[in-house]
Design a protein around this motif. Structure first.
Motif, PDB file in Angstrom:
ATOM      1  N   ASN A 145       0.826  -1.212   0.000  1.00 16.36           N
ATOM      2  CA  ASN A 145       0.000   0.000   0.000  1.00 16.36           C
ATOM      3  C   ASN A 145       0.855   1.255   0.000  1.00 16.36           C
ATOM      4  OD1 ASN A 145      -2.326  -1.487  -0.009  1.00 16.36           O
ATOM      5  ND2 ASN A 145      -2.877  -1.110   2.124  1.00 16.36           N
ATOM      6  N   PHE A 146       1.913   1.259   0.797  1.00 12.33           N
ATOM      7  CA  PHE A 146       2.823   2.399   0.818  1.00 12.33           C
ATOM      8  C   PHE A 146       3.399   2.628  -0.574  1.00 12.33           C
ATOM      9  CE2 PHE A 146       4.324   2.721   5.551  1.00 12.33           C
ATOM     10  CZ  PHE A 146       3.023   2.956   5.927  1.00 12.33           C
ATOM     11  N   GLY A 147       3.855   1.548  -1.204  1.00 13.26           N
ATOM     12  CA  GLY A 147       4.464   1.672  -2.523  1.00 13.26           C
ATOM     13  C   GLY A 147       3.497   2.219  -3.553  1.00 13.26           C
ATOM     14  N   LYS A 148       2.253   1.697  -3.541  1.00 10.75           N
ATOM     15  CA  LYS A 148       1.251   2.186  -4.493  1.00 10.75           C
ATOM     16  C   LYS A 148       0.946   3.663  -4.273  1.00 10.75           C
ATOM     17  CE  LYS A 148      -1.150  -2.189  -5.369  1.00 10.75           C
ATOM     18  NZ  LYS A 148      -2.416  -2.959  -5.169  1.00 10.75           N
ATOM     19  N   SER A 149       0.805   4.054  -3.013  1.00  9.31           N
ATOM     20  CA  SER A 149       0.474   5.448  -2.710  1.00  9.31           C
ATOM     21  C   SER A 149       1.604   6.394  -3.089  1.00  9.31           C
ATOM     22  CB  SER A 149       0.167   5.602  -1.217  1.00  9.31           C
ATOM     23  OG  SER A 149      -0.951   4.828  -0.846  1.00  9.31           O
ATOM     24  N   LEU A 150       2.843   5.927  -2.962  1.00  7.89           N
ATOM     25  CA  LEU A 150       3.999   6.776  -3.213  1.00  7.89           C
ATOM     26  C   LEU A 150       4.536   6.633  -4.631  1.00  7.89           C
ATOM     27  CD1 LEU A 150       5.864   6.105   0.151  1.00  7.89           C
ATOM     28  CD2 LEU A 150       4.664   8.203  -0.489  1.00  7.89           C
ATOM     29  N   GLY A 151       4.060   5.625  -5.375  1.00 10.65           N
ATOM     30  CA  GLY A 151       4.539   5.415  -6.728  1.00 10.65           C
ATOM     31  C   GLY A 151       5.946   4.833  -6.782  1.00 10.65           C
ATOM     32  N   ILE A 152       6.292   4.020  -5.792  1.00 10.99           N
ATOM     33  CA  ILE A 152       7.614   3.388  -5.752  1.00 10.99           C
ATOM     34  C   ILE A 152       7.446   1.900  -5.462  1.00 10.99           C
ATOM     35  CG2 ILE A 152       8.880   5.466  -5.065  1.00 10.99           C
ATOM     36  CD1 ILE A 152       8.750   4.570  -2.188  1.00 10.99           C
ATOM     37  N   SER A 153       8.498   1.131  -5.653  1.00 15.46           N
ATOM     38  CA  SER A 153       8.417  -0.320  -5.469  1.00 15.46           C
ATOM     39  C   SER A 153       8.491  -0.695  -3.996  1.00 15.46           C
ATOM     40  CB  SER A 153       9.569  -0.992  -6.226  1.00 15.46           C
ATOM     41  OG  SER A 153      10.813  -0.684  -5.609  1.00 15.46           O
ATOM     42  N   GLY A 154       8.043  -1.925  -3.695  1.00 14.07           N
ATOM     43  CA  GLY A 154       8.122  -2.437  -2.332  1.00 14.07           C
ATOM     44  C   GLY A 154       9.542  -2.460  -1.793  1.00 14.07           C
ATOM     45  N   PRO A 155      10.535  -2.963  -2.578  1.00  9.64           N
ATOM     46  CA  PRO A 155      11.920  -2.933  -2.089  1.00  9.64           C
ATOM     47  C   PRO A 155      12.427  -1.528  -1.782  1.00  9.64           C
ATOM     48  CG  PRO A 155      11.722  -4.477  -3.907  1.00  9.64           C
ATOM     49  CD  PRO A 155      10.411  -3.746  -3.816  1.00  9.64           C
ATOM     50  N   THR A 156      11.972  -0.540  -2.550  1.00  5.60           N
ATOM     51  CA  THR A 156      12.385   0.845  -2.276  1.00  5.60           C
ATOM     52  C   THR A 156      11.769   1.341  -0.971  1.00  5.60           C
ATOM     53  OG1 THR A 156      12.594   1.299  -4.649  1.00  5.60           O
ATOM     54  CG2 THR A 156      12.429   3.200  -3.188  1.00  5.60           C
ATOM     55  N   VAL A 157      10.493   0.997  -0.738  1.00  9.63           N
ATOM     56  CA  VAL A 157       9.857   1.336   0.542  1.00  9.63           C
ATOM     57  C   VAL A 157      10.647   0.725   1.683  1.00  9.63           C
ATOM     58  CG1 VAL A 157       7.800   1.034   1.988  1.00  9.63           C
ATOM     59  CG2 VAL A 157       7.545   1.595  -0.431  1.00  9.63           C
ATOM     60  N   ARG A 158      11.014  -0.559   1.538  1.00 10.64           N
ATOM     61  CA  ARG A 158      11.759  -1.241   2.585  1.00 10.64           C
ATOM     62  C   ARG A 158      13.095  -0.537   2.847  1.00 10.64           C
ATOM     63  NH1 ARG A 158      11.423  -6.270   4.657  1.00 10.64           N
ATOM     64  NH2 ARG A 158       9.974  -6.927   3.003  1.00 10.64           N
ATOM     65  N   ARG A 159      13.781  -0.125   1.789  1.00 11.93           N
ATOM     66  CA  ARG A 159      15.077   0.535   1.957  1.00 11.93           C
ATOM     67  C   ARG A 159      14.910   1.864   2.693  1.00 11.93           C
ATOM     68  NH1 ARG A 159      18.464   3.971  -1.067  1.00 11.93           N
ATOM     69  NH2 ARG A 159      16.933   4.144  -2.750  1.00 11.93           N
ATOM     70  N   TYR A 160      13.880   2.613   2.353  1.00  9.92           N
ATOM     71  CA  TYR A 160      13.650   3.897   3.021  1.00  9.92           C
ATOM     72  C   TYR A 160      13.293   3.684   4.493  1.00  9.92           C
ATOM     73  CZ  TYR A 160      13.543   6.080  -1.633  1.00  9.92           C
ATOM     74  OH  TYR A 160      13.871   6.534  -2.893  1.00  9.92           O
ATOM     75  N   LEU A 161      12.467   2.667   4.762  1.00 15.29           N
ATOM     76  CA  LEU A 161      12.123   2.369   6.150  1.00 15.29           C
ATOM     77  C   LEU A 161      13.350   1.905   6.930  1.00 15.29           C
ATOM     78  CD1 LEU A 161       8.666   0.558   5.771  1.00 15.29           C
ATOM     79  CD2 LEU A 161       9.071   2.890   6.591  1.00 15.29           C
ATOM     80  N   ASP A 162      14.242   1.167   6.268  1.00 12.54           N
ATOM     81  CA  ASP A 162      15.482   0.762   6.913  1.00 12.54           C
ATOM     82  C   ASP A 162      16.264   1.979   7.388  1.00 12.54           C
ATOM     83  OD1 ASP A 162      14.983  -1.921   6.529  1.00 12.54           O
ATOM     84  OD2 ASP A 162      16.285  -2.117   4.762  1.00 12.54           O
ATOM     85  N   PHE A 163      16.322   3.008   6.561  1.00 15.38           N
ATOM     86  CA  PHE A 163      17.033   4.224   6.952  1.00 15.38           C
ATOM     87  C   PHE A 163      16.356   4.909   8.125  1.00 15.38           C
ATOM     88  CE2 PHE A 163      19.732   4.138   3.241  1.00 15.38           C
ATOM     89  CZ  PHE A 163      20.824   4.889   3.629  1.00 15.38           C
ATOM     90  N   LEU A 164      15.034   5.017   8.082  1.00 17.36           N
ATOM     91  CA  LEU A 164      14.321   5.668   9.191  1.00 17.36           C
ATOM     92  C   LEU A 164      14.503   4.891  10.483  1.00 17.36           C
ATOM     93  CD1 LEU A 164      10.992   6.698   7.408  1.00 17.36           C
ATOM     94  CD2 LEU A 164      12.874   8.205   8.061  1.00 17.36           C
ATOM     95  N   GLU A 165      14.534   3.565  10.388  1.00 15.39           N
ATOM     96  CA  GLU A 165      14.745   2.754  11.578  1.00 15.39           C
ATOM     97  C   GLU A 165      16.179   2.880  12.081  1.00 15.39           C
ATOM     98  OE1 GLU A 165      12.961  -1.363  13.234  1.00 15.39           O
ATOM     99  OE2 GLU A 165      13.758  -1.456  11.200  1.00 15.39           O
ATOM    100  N   SER A 166      17.149   2.921  11.158  1.00  9.45           N
ATOM    101  CA  SER A 166      18.552   3.055  11.555  1.00  9.45           C
ATOM    102  C   SER A 166      18.849   4.417  12.161  1.00  9.45           C
ATOM    103  CB  SER A 166      19.464   2.826  10.342  1.00  9.45           C
ATOM    104  OG  SER A 166      19.377   1.494   9.890  1.00  9.45           O
TER     105      SER A 166
END
Length: 388
Positions: A215-236
Motif C-alpha cells: 500500500n505504501f508503494g502504491k500510494s507513493l509510486g515506488i516499489s516495495g523494495p524501495t519502501v523497505r530501503r527507506y524504512l530501513d534508513f528511518l529505523e537506523s
C-alpha cells in the motif's frame, strides 16, 4: 519550564562502560541529549576530556591528519560528536587503541545505528562498547511534569522542556524538516525529501498497525523494495520501530507482518498535527499513540538484548507485546488507555497459546492491582515491574 539538565538513568551504565572499554559509542537520534549527557559526566572520566564536534568546520579540519592529531591527545579522553560524518576515522582509532588499550580513551557520539556508521563493527570489534540513548523516559521526567505532557511532547529534551505546547510543537516541526533536508541525506539516503516526508507521515497515520509496504508503494509510486530501503534508513536513524511478530513453535496460523510505530510520540503527534492533550484525546489514533508511548517506555527500560514481539493469529487472537528471552515467551503485556481494564477472551487465548507466566495490562492509572489469577494491572509508573 526549567531547561536545566535532567538526570538520565543511563548515567551509571555509561560510566561503567567508559571504565572498561577503550572506546564507547553512544548512539541515538539527533537532539536526544547525547552531548548534554556526556558533558555532564565529563568530570568523572578517567582523564581530562577534549570535546570535538565534527559539525563545526574548525573541529572537522583538525582531522586533516587524524592519527597525528589524536596522538597528541593520548593523555586525554577524546569525545567526538557526530562521528558518522567521518567514517574514515575508525581504522585509525583501531590502530591507536591497539597501541594503548587503556579504558576511556574515546567516546564517540553518533546519530545513527552502528550498522549505518560504516566500518565501526569491523574496525573496532572487541575494542568498543555500544550504548543506545533513548529519549527521556517518564521515570526521568516525573519530578518536573506528568505523563500527559510527556506523552504529547515526547522525550526529546528541547521539545519536552519547551515553555509551552506551541513552542514544543514548532520545535518538532523544525526537527522533522531538518532530518528530511539534511540529516537523512548525510546518512546516505538519496531520495526526494518530500517523498520521505510522505512516507514518514503515512507511517504516522498507520502507527501501531501492521506494516503494508504494498500500500505504501502504491500510494507513493515506488516499489516495495524501495519502501523497505527507506524504512530501513528511518529505523537506523531511530525514528521508527518495526515490532516483529512472535511465530516460534506455535501451530496456529499466525500473522507474520511487523507492526510499525513512530518511536517518539512527540514526533508522531507533530506528523499528525496534534498540538496538545485535548486534541490527542479526541483523535482516532489515540489508542495507537498510547500503545506506542508505553512500548517506547518498555523498550527504554528493557535490559540489553531483550527481544520484543507482538502476537496475532489469523483468527484474531492477539497480544500487544510479548517478551521472549531466547525465543521462549515469558511475559505478555496488553496496553490499554482505560481506567477500567478487563480480561478479554483474546487475552486468555493468547496466554494459553504462549504459556506466559507473567501477564500485565498497562493503563493510565496511578497504581496497579491484581485483576485476575493470570493478569495484573500496572500503572504507567510501574513499567519497571515488567522486568523484575
Amino acid at each position: 519550564m526549567n531547561t536545566s539538565y535532567l538526570f538520565r538513568n543511563s548515567e551509571k551504565e555509561i560510566m561503567q562502560l567508559v571504565g572498561l572499554y577503550p572506546a564507547v559509542v553512544i548512539v541515538g537520534p539527533r537532539q536526544v541529549g547525547k552531548t548534554s549527557l556526556v558533558k555532564h559526566l565529563q568530570p568523572g572520566f578517567p582523564k581530562p576530556a577534549t570535546y570535538l564536534d565534527l559539525e563545526l568546520p574548525t573541529d572537522f579540519n583538525k582531522f586533516a591528519n587524524t592519527d597525528l592529531y589524536l596522538e597528541t591527545l593520548g593523555h586525554r579522553t577524546v569525545i567526538i560528536d557526530e562521528v558518522q560524518r567521518l567514517p574514515s576515522l575508525f581504522p585509525i582509532l583501531r590502530a591507536l587503541i591497539d597501541r594503548n588499550r587503556q579504558p576511556g580513551r574515546f567516546i564517540l557520539l553518533g546519530s545513527a545505528s552502528p550498522e549505518l556508521i560504516r566500518d565501526t563493527s569491523e574496525s573496532l570489534a572487541g575494542r568498543v562498547a555500544y550504548f543506545e540513548l533513548p529519549p527521556l523516559t517518564y521515570d526521568e521526567i516525573q519530578e518536573v511534569s506528568d505523563y500527559r505532557q510527556h506523552w504529547v511532547r515526547g522525550g526529546f529534551p528541547e521539545s519536552f522542556l519547551a515553555a509551552d505546547d506551541e513552542t514544543s510543537f514548532n520545535w518538532r516541526l523544525n526537527f522533522i524538516q531538518s532530518y528530511l533536508e539534511r540529516d537523512l541525506p548525510l546518512l546516505g539516503l538519496n531520495a526526494d525529501p518530500m517523498l520521505i516526508r510522505r512516507l514518514w507521515t503515512m507511517s504516522a497515520h498507520t502507527n501501531g498497525s501492521l506494516l503494508n509496504m504494498e500500500n505504501f508503494g502504491k500510494s507513493l509510486g515506488i516499489s516495495g523494495p524501495t519502501v523497505r530501503r527507506y524504512l530501513d534508513f528511518l529505523e537506523s536513524a531511530y525514528l521508527i520501530r518495526r515490532l516483529p511478530p512472535y511465530h516460534f513453535n506455535i501451530k496456529k496460523r499466525l500473522v507474520k507482518t511487523p507492526k510499525l510505530f513512530i518511536r517518539d510520540t512527540g514526533i508522531l503527534h507533530a506528523l499528525l498535527n496534534i498540538g496538545n492533550f485535548q486534541q490527542l484525546i479526541g483523535h482516532p489514533l489515540m489508542g495507537g499513540s498510547w500503545e506506542g508511548y508505553i512500548l517506547q517506555e518498555i523498550a527504554a527500560l528493557a535490559p540489553a538484548r531483550t527481544e520484543l514481539f507482538f502476537y496475532r493469529t489469523q483468527d484474531g487472537t492477539e497480544a500487544d507485546l510479548v517478551i521472549a528471552p531466547g525465543g521462549i515467551p515469558e511475559t505478555l503485556v496488553e496496553i490499554k488507555f482505560t481506567t477500567t481494564p478487563k480480561v478479554t477472551k483474546s487475552m486468555t487465548v493468547a496466554v494459553g497459546d504462549l504459556k506466559t507466566k507473567r501477564n500485565f495490562i498497562v493503563c493510565p492509572l496511578e497504581e496497579g492491582y491484581p485483576l485476575s489469577e493470570d493478569f495484573t494491572v500496572l500503572s504507567y509508573k510501574e513499567i519497571d515491574r515488567i522486568f523484575k
